[in-house]
Design a protein around this motif. Structure first.
Motif, PDB file in Angstrom:
ATOM      1  N   GLY A   1       0.813  -1.207   0.000  1.00  0.00           N
ATOM      2  CA  GLY A   1       0.000   0.000   0.000  1.00  0.00           C
ATOM      3  C   GLY A   1       0.844   1.252   0.000  1.00  0.00           C
ATOM      4  N   ILE A  52      -0.670  -5.602   2.673  1.00  0.00           N
ATOM      5  CA  ILE A  52      -1.734  -4.606   2.694  1.00  0.00           C
ATOM      6  C   ILE A  52      -3.151  -5.175   2.853  1.00  0.00           C
ATOM      7  N   SER A  53      -3.360  -6.491   2.698  1.00  0.00           N
ATOM      8  CA  SER A  53      -4.744  -6.981   2.655  1.00  0.00           C
ATOM      9  C   SER A  53      -5.484  -6.818   3.969  1.00  0.00           C
ATOM     10  N   ASP A 103      -5.970  -4.168   5.351  1.00  0.00           N
ATOM     11  CA  ASP A 103      -6.716  -2.911   5.202  1.00  0.00           C
ATOM     12  C   ASP A 103      -7.619  -2.890   3.972  1.00  0.00           C
ATOM     13  N   VAL A 104      -7.492  -3.890   3.101  1.00  0.00           N
ATOM     14  CA  VAL A 104      -8.236  -3.883   1.830  1.00  0.00           C
ATOM     15  C   VAL A 104      -8.909  -5.247   1.644  1.00  0.00           C
ATOM     16  N   TYR A 142      -8.382  -7.180  -1.614  1.00  0.00           N
ATOM     17  CA  TYR A 142      -7.098  -7.876  -1.743  1.00  0.00           C
ATOM     18  C   TYR A 142      -7.114  -9.202  -0.987  1.00  0.00           C
TER      19      TYR A 142
END
Length: 316
Positions: free
Chosen positions: A10, A56-57, A59-60, A63
């Motif tokens: 990210g 990053i997943s 937070d997403v 993903y």
């Protein structure tokens, strides 16, 4: 057949490109690294990457779904997205207790506000009032209150007494919180563990501003204490099955207490960790990813599972 190592990230600026460059600089035959690129996600179809390093997943959600699908088609996702989705910090503590790692006394408490689409009727199995005096006696004050899941030092409170607990708990809304004994420490460590085997113990001062928390040229540390910290780190990471993790220890009376150890996307920015730590993380992450790519079997499940899951599955 060539194999690709991808990194999904990210807002990080330094680690992802350094990781890509380090993998490619090793010139391993048939192995290349790049930033993951996604143009569509179709069920049970992918297989482009042998390995993906996930940064990053958490937070997403999109993903996370992409990575679970990729794992099904044979990608070794580091860290395991299924376990990461199931894990939380309170369970971390409970598991650590079974592994013989010292911990601060900790309880989990219901959210201050009812979750959306629930009412008092949804909580008929919860005693009113709860045994708050028993909880406060077990934890003691000062105490720390923090979310049972999540990280990044968000929504962390230091509480002096139960009156302050009641006041601050109301600010947490629908978050489910843990209440934890304060460990007044003489030494503090943040420990990187990669591949459930490579360990780097870093002196750390969590009370400093973020960019000054990693201690450079700190006082010498007792070798026996360092050996214990390494042992506890490996126990935790092998139990949880995280290939890319940090563990934090607060030392009280010579005993390292595990404070936080579910950090599967730990800070690896050069400006935070410093040059020497950054170099260690980049080098060992590159070696880990290359090793994982070599072992990866296309079309098979290649994820790392911790001993907690493996032992549970093996029970007949």
């Amino acid at each position: 057949m060539s194999k690709k190592i991808g990194i999904l990230f990210g807002m990080e600026d330094t680690f992802p490109q350094a990781f890509i460059d380090r993998v490619n600089s090793k010139n391993e035959k048939g192995i290349i690294a790049e930033a993951v690129s996604i143009d569509k996600v179709v069920q049970n179809k992918d297989g482009e990457y042998a390995v993906i390093i996930d940064r990053i997943s958490q937070d997403v959600p999109f993903y996370r779904a992409y990575l679970k699908n990729a794992a099904l088609t044979g990608t070794n996702v580091i860290n395991n997205p299924f376990w990461w989705s199931a894990d939380d910090k309170f369970f971390n503590n409970a598991l650590a207790d079974t592994l013989g790692v010292p911990l601060p006394n900790t309880v989990i408490i219901p959210s201050a506000e009812h979750p959306t689409d629930t009412t008092e009727k949804s909580f008929r199995n919860l005693k009113y009032p709860m045994d708050w005096e028993g909880i406060f006696d077990y934890i003691g004050f000062p105490a720390y209150m923090k979310p049972y899941a999540g990280g990044g030092w968000k929504n962390v409170y230091r509480l002096e007494n139960k009156e302050e607990f009641w006041e601050k708990h109301q600010e947490t809304g629908q978050l489910v919180m843990m209440l934890q004994e304060e460990i007044v420490f003489t030494e503090y460590f943040r420990v990187y563990c990669l591949g459930c085997k490579d360990v780097r113990i870093m002196q750390y001062e969590p009370r400093n501003p973020h960019h000054l928390r990693y201690v450079i040229d700190g006082q010498p540390v007792d070798k026996k204490l360092l050996a214990t910290v390494k042992d506890y780190t490996l126990r935790l990471c092998k139990g949880l099955g995280y290939d890319f993790n940090t563990v934090e220890f607060a030392v009280r009376d010579g005993i390292p207490y595990a404070i936080d150890f579910g950090n599967p996307a730990p800070d690896a920015e050069l400006t935070s960790v410093g040059v020497e730590n950054f170099e260690w993380v980049v080098e060992h992450a590159a070696k880990m990813a290359i090793s994982a790519a070599k072992k990866q079997k296309p079309g098979k499940m290649n994820l790392t599972w911790g001993t907690f899951i493996k032992d549970a599955v093996s029970v007949k």
